[in-house]
Scaffold this motif. Structure first.
Motif, PDB file in Angstrom:
ATOM      1  N   ALA A 198     -63.885 -31.533  -0.504  1.00 44.37           N
ATOM      2  CA  ALA A 198     -63.744 -30.127  -0.894  1.00 44.37           C
ATOM      3  C   ALA A 198     -62.284 -29.736  -1.073  1.00 44.37           C
ATOM      4  O   ALA A 198     -61.951 -28.900  -1.919  1.00 44.37           O
ATOM      5  CB  ALA A 198     -64.407 -29.226   0.151  1.00 44.37           C
ATOM      6  N   LEU A 199     -61.368 -30.343  -0.255  1.00 46.66           N
ATOM      7  CA  LEU A 199     -59.948 -29.997  -0.337  1.00 46.66           C
ATOM      8  C   LEU A 199     -59.230 -30.719  -1.477  1.00 46.66           C
ATOM      9  O   LEU A 199     -58.223 -30.221  -1.987  1.00 46.66           O
ATOM     10  CB  LEU A 199     -59.254 -30.324   0.988  1.00 46.66           C
ATOM     11  N   SER A 200     -59.729 -31.862  -1.866  1.00 50.26           N
ATOM     12  CA  SER A 200     -59.032 -32.664  -2.879  1.00 50.26           C
ATOM     13  C   SER A 200     -58.827 -31.920  -4.202  1.00 50.26           C
ATOM     14  O   SER A 200     -57.738 -31.968  -4.780  1.00 50.26           O
ATOM     15  CB  SER A 200     -59.787 -33.971  -3.116  1.00 50.26           C
ATOM     16  N   PRO A 201     -59.840 -31.202  -4.758  1.00 47.73           N
ATOM     17  CA  PRO A 201     -59.593 -30.493  -6.021  1.00 47.73           C
ATOM     18  C   PRO A 201     -58.474 -29.463  -5.928  1.00 47.73           C
ATOM     19  O   PRO A 201     -57.749 -29.237  -6.904  1.00 47.73           O
ATOM     20  CB  PRO A 201     -60.939 -29.821  -6.316  1.00 47.73           C
ATOM     21  N   ALA A 202     -58.323 -28.823  -4.751  1.00 41.35           N
ATOM     22  CA  ALA A 202     -57.273 -27.819  -4.610  1.00 41.35           C
ATOM     23  C   ALA A 202     -55.886 -28.456  -4.625  1.00 41.35           C
ATOM     24  O   ALA A 202     -54.911 -27.849  -5.105  1.00 41.35           O
ATOM     25  CB  ALA A 202     -57.477 -27.020  -3.328  1.00 41.35           C
ATOM     26  N   CYS A 203     -55.778 -29.669  -4.098  1.00 42.06           N
ATOM     27  CA  CYS A 203     -54.476 -30.348  -4.043  1.00 42.06           C
ATOM     28  C   CYS A 203     -54.212 -31.200  -5.272  1.00 42.06           C
ATOM     29  O   CYS A 203     -53.082 -31.680  -5.462  1.00 42.06           O
ATOM     30  CB  CYS A 203     -54.400 -31.229  -2.790  1.00 42.06           C
ATOM     31  N   SER A 204     -55.237 -31.404  -6.079  1.00 41.15           N
ATOM     32  CA  SER A 204     -55.075 -32.280  -7.242  1.00 41.15           C
ATOM     33  C   SER A 204     -54.007 -31.787  -8.217  1.00 41.15           C
ATOM     34  O   SER A 204     -53.224 -32.594  -8.732  1.00 41.15           O
ATOM     35  CB  SER A 204     -56.423 -32.432  -7.957  1.00 41.15           C
ATOM     36  N   ASP A 256     -68.282 -31.865 -12.717  1.00 42.86           N
ATOM     37  CA  ASP A 256     -68.015 -31.545 -11.314  1.00 42.86           C
ATOM     38  C   ASP A 256     -66.542 -31.141 -11.154  1.00 42.86           C
ATOM     39  O   ASP A 256     -65.653 -31.728 -11.780  1.00 42.86           O
ATOM     40  CB  ASP A 256     -68.310 -32.755 -10.440  1.00 42.86           C
ATOM     41  N   PRO A 257     -66.264 -30.119 -10.347  1.00 42.43           N
ATOM     42  CA  PRO A 257     -64.875 -29.641 -10.227  1.00 42.43           C
ATOM     43  C   PRO A 257     -63.889 -30.715  -9.759  1.00 42.43           C
ATOM     44  O   PRO A 257     -62.709 -30.674 -10.131  1.00 42.43           O
ATOM     45  CB  PRO A 257     -64.976 -28.488  -9.216  1.00 42.43           C
ATOM     46  N   THR A 258     -64.339 -31.672  -8.971  1.00 41.92           N
ATOM     47  CA  THR A 258     -63.422 -32.716  -8.501  1.00 41.92           C
ATOM     48  C   THR A 258     -62.892 -33.556  -9.651  1.00 41.92           C
ATOM     49  O   THR A 258     -61.715 -33.937  -9.676  1.00 41.92           O
ATOM     50  CB  THR A 258     -64.136 -33.614  -7.491  1.00 41.92           C
ATOM     51  N   TYR A 259     -63.746 -33.842 -10.627  1.00 46.28           N
ATOM     52  CA  TYR A 259     -63.294 -34.616 -11.796  1.00 46.28           C
ATOM     53  C   TYR A 259     -62.554 -33.717 -12.785  1.00 46.28           C
ATOM     54  O   TYR A 259     -61.516 -34.074 -13.332  1.00 46.28           O
ATOM     55  CB  TYR A 259     -64.494 -35.276 -12.480  1.00 46.28           C
ATOM     56  N   TRP A 260     -63.089 -32.519 -13.003  1.00 42.67           N
ATOM     57  CA  TRP A 260     -62.529 -31.621 -14.003  1.00 42.67           C
ATOM     58  C   TRP A 260     -61.072 -31.283 -13.700  1.00 42.67           C
ATOM     59  O   TRP A 260     -60.200 -31.357 -14.567  1.00 42.67           O
ATOM     60  CB  TRP A 260     -63.383 -30.358 -14.080  1.00 42.67           C
TER      61      TRP A 260
END
Length: 660
Positions: A36-42, A210-214
């Motif tokens: 869940a935190l990874s997309p915010a730091c990406s 998915d937001p993590t990839y996007w």
């Protein structure tokens, strides 16, 4: 099998230790939290890596050589400037005369040396920019600026037992946050997609939406500043919300449709729609990998309700059968306009309080329903069709006036009598009515329609206006267009036609029937709070229409009052050159039915006496063929026994009338 109790052999006993379960749960929770935190730091990691790559690309041997040359030149220039400054100071001390040769020479040399030092410094900065330090070294120097002072401050403010007081701990936390954010941003997140019968294409699209990839790949396609929500698989395909930051609008994001397709790796033939989301700063992506109507037979059966099926939700779409809820139905030729109104027509036919009236300049629909409802336009002769249609519009206007005169409340209420039922009036090709108004014989037809549309709701009328050309100039009168509660459009032309049906902002708000791909029976329906989602309309076949039970067509008492003496006998007429005693007396009214006529003439005359007003009505009532009816009517008109009135149609006259 259990030795003492075989039944226990079927029982599955969980022997996993509680500690292992707790560790597994903790590991799963930790993974979910990091995911869940990874997309915010990406985005931070992406910018960091991009800057690191840029610096690395500039650190070439050529740029290093230029930097070293610039450093040497700058060192030499600084030394020269320092020497020139010392010589100038010595010259000033040696002579009090500012105009002396020694002082002026020293001043000139000092100025030139300082100028050379400045240019050497600028060249050094350029060389340093072209051969920058690594990002890691810059980060180390930056953190050293606060770590070292914080360490000394903590040492000075505390004893060795508590050197971790807030200056040092805060500084260490900043370093850890930087390193942790980079680690989280670079962390590869595996997108888990539940199967649920997904195809390979759908699985790949959902993983990329998915937001993590996007978030990790949006910047590559110039889509930074947009974040998706977890996609949902619906009966109509994949639906995904997109949050837009301050620099984006829905229209700008929609213009990037090709970038979105590239990011998702979407097939060329896969349909994708981008429109407004639930809020102003949200968009919605719909990938049409499926349709709620896929695999569903769209052929109408008595079990079906409504007009059709929403392709997104799979829900039945319907509009109310209600006076005043007028319907505009548009679409280019061949898209199924006439078939599209049949579902609503059948609903009216099934309701005992309703009947239908069909005006069809094209003939086909009028021919198909003339046995069940009042229909005009079925005559082969075009002039006759136009005259019949004009006559029926006049009759509807008179009926409206009659109902206004006898109504006892604000809304019309059927009383069980056939002539007082609600009326569903279908105009199937409005453009022909517009052209009809150019004939001076029918010049007031649009005025009559405007009056009907403006006042007929309270008289129990509902109109359907179907047209190929939905513009005010070509297919819809202005007042008619402005009084439409329901707007249905199959495939139309882009631009003007879309705006004519759905308003000036049609395309911006997603109401774009030109994008329906020319699929017959595929429409957009605007009523209430419906979204611009495609609808597959029920296909009501010609066989269904032909199977409708035969019924007496509706007639307006305003034209032929059913309970007046004129309905039993013709109007009085003055007959010249005949003695009064030779004039036949009026037929006495009797409760008994007249004897069955023996000839075609008697059959036709009886049918006209019973209310038939057109040749078609006579054919339906007598069962005679059209040729025999036409010949008999012509003979009766020539003898004066029948009169063809422009408004009322065929009525008794001549020998059937009593002289005044």
């Amino acid at each position: 099998m259990h030795e003492t109790n075989p039944a226990l052999s079927a029982v599955v006993i969980d022997t996993t230790p509680a500690k292992v379960k707790r560790l597994s749960g903790l590991r799963s929770a930790t993974t979910n939290t990091l995911d869940a935190l990874s997309p915010a730091c990406s985005p931070l990691a992406a910018r960091w890596d991009a800057e690191a790559d840029r610096r690395h690309a500039l650190r070439t041997p050529e740029n290093l050589k230029k930097l070293m040359d610039a450093q040497r030149a700058h060192t030499s220039a600084r030394s020269t400037a320092a020497t020139a400054k010392a010589q100038r100071t010595a010259a000033r001390a040696a002579s009090k005369n500012p105009l002396s040769t020694a002082r002026r020479s020293a001043a000139t040399a000092d100025k030139a040396a300082r100028k050379h030092r400045t240019s050497a410094r600028a060249a050094l900065k350029t060389a340093q920019t072209n051969y920058p330090s690594t990002l890691a070294s810059v980060a180390v120097r930056a953190h050293a600026l606060h770590v070292i002072p914080a360490g000394f401050a903590s040492w000075a403010m505390s004893t060795p037992a508590d050197w971790a007081t807030w200056p040092a701990s805060l500084s260490i936390a900043v370093v850890a946050a930087n390193a942790g954010a980079l680690w989280l941003g670079r962390r590869a997140v595996s997108v888990q997609v539940e199967d649920d019968g997904l195809s390979g294409e759908e699985r790949a699209l959902m993983e990329r939406l998915d937001p993590t990839y996007w978030v990790q790949h949006a910047e590559e396609r110039l889509l930074s500043g947009t974040v998706t929500t977890p996609p949902q698989m619906t009966p109509a395909g994949i639906v995904c919300g997109v949050r837009l930051d301050g620099k984006w609008s829905v229209s700008e994001f929609k213009a990037k449709a090709e970038s979105v397709r590239a990011l998702l790796g979407m097939k060329t033939e896969t349909r994708m729609e981008i429109g407004k989301g639930s809020q102003g700063d949200w968009a919605r992506i719909v990938v049409r990998t499926r349709s709620a109507s896929d695999g569903m037979s769209m052929v109408w059966t008595p079990e079906h309700t409504g007009l059709g099926v929403d392709e997104v939700t799979g829900d039945v779409v319907d509009i109310p059968l209600k006076p005043g809820v007028h319907v505009l139905l548009a679409g280019i030729t061949g898209m199924g306009k006439s078939v599209s109104w049949r579902g609503h027509f059948l609903k009216a036919m099934a309701d005992p309080e309703w009947t239908a009236v069909v005006l069809d300049p094209k003939r086909q629909e009028a021919i198909g329903v003339q046995h069940a409802v009042r229909a005009v336009g079925q005559e082969p002769n075009r002039e006759q069709r136009m005259a019949d249609i004009y006559g029926l519009i006049q009759e509807l206007t008179k009926e409206m006036h009659r109902r206004q005169g006898v109504a006892t409340g604000a809304d019309w209420k059927p009383d069980g009598r056939p002539e007082n039922r609600f009326l569903l009036v279908i105009v199937d090709e409005g453009a022909a009515i517009i052209r009809m108004a150019k004939d001076k014989r029918y010049a007031d037809v649009l005025d009559l329609l405007d009056e009907l549309w403006g006042e007929a709701r309270a008289a129990g009328f509902q109109f359907i206006w179907a047209t190929q050309n939905p513009t005010k100039q070509g297919g819809i009168p202005a007042l008619v267009k402005d009084n439409m509660s329901v707007r249905i459009s199959l495939t139309t032309g882009a631009g003007e036609h879309e705006r004519a049906v759905f308003g000036e902002n049609a395309q911006a708000t997603g109401w774009a029937p030109s994008t329906l791909e020319g699929i017959p029976g595929r429409a957009l329906i605007q009523y209430g709070k419906r979204r611009p989602d495609p609808v597959r309309m029920w296909n009501v076949t010609n066989d269904v229409m032909a199977a409708l039970p035969k019924a007496d067509p509706w007639q307006s008492p305003a034209v032929v009052p059913a309970d007046s003496p004129e309905a039993e006998r013709p109007a009085l007429r003055l007959v010249k050159d005949r003695p009064a005693e030779s004039v036949p007396a009026a037929r006495p009214a009797t409760a008994e039915a007249p004897a069955a006529p023996a000839t075609n003439r008697d059959h036709v005359l009886a049918a006209i006496r019973d209310g038939a007003r057109t040749n078609r009505d006579v054919v339906d009532r007598t069962g005679l063929n059209k040729g025999s009816v036409s010949k008999a009517v012509k003979a009766l008109i020539e003898t004066g026994a029948v009169v063809k009135d422009e408004t009322a149609g065929l009525i008794l006259g001549g020998a059937e009338e009593v002289s005044a």
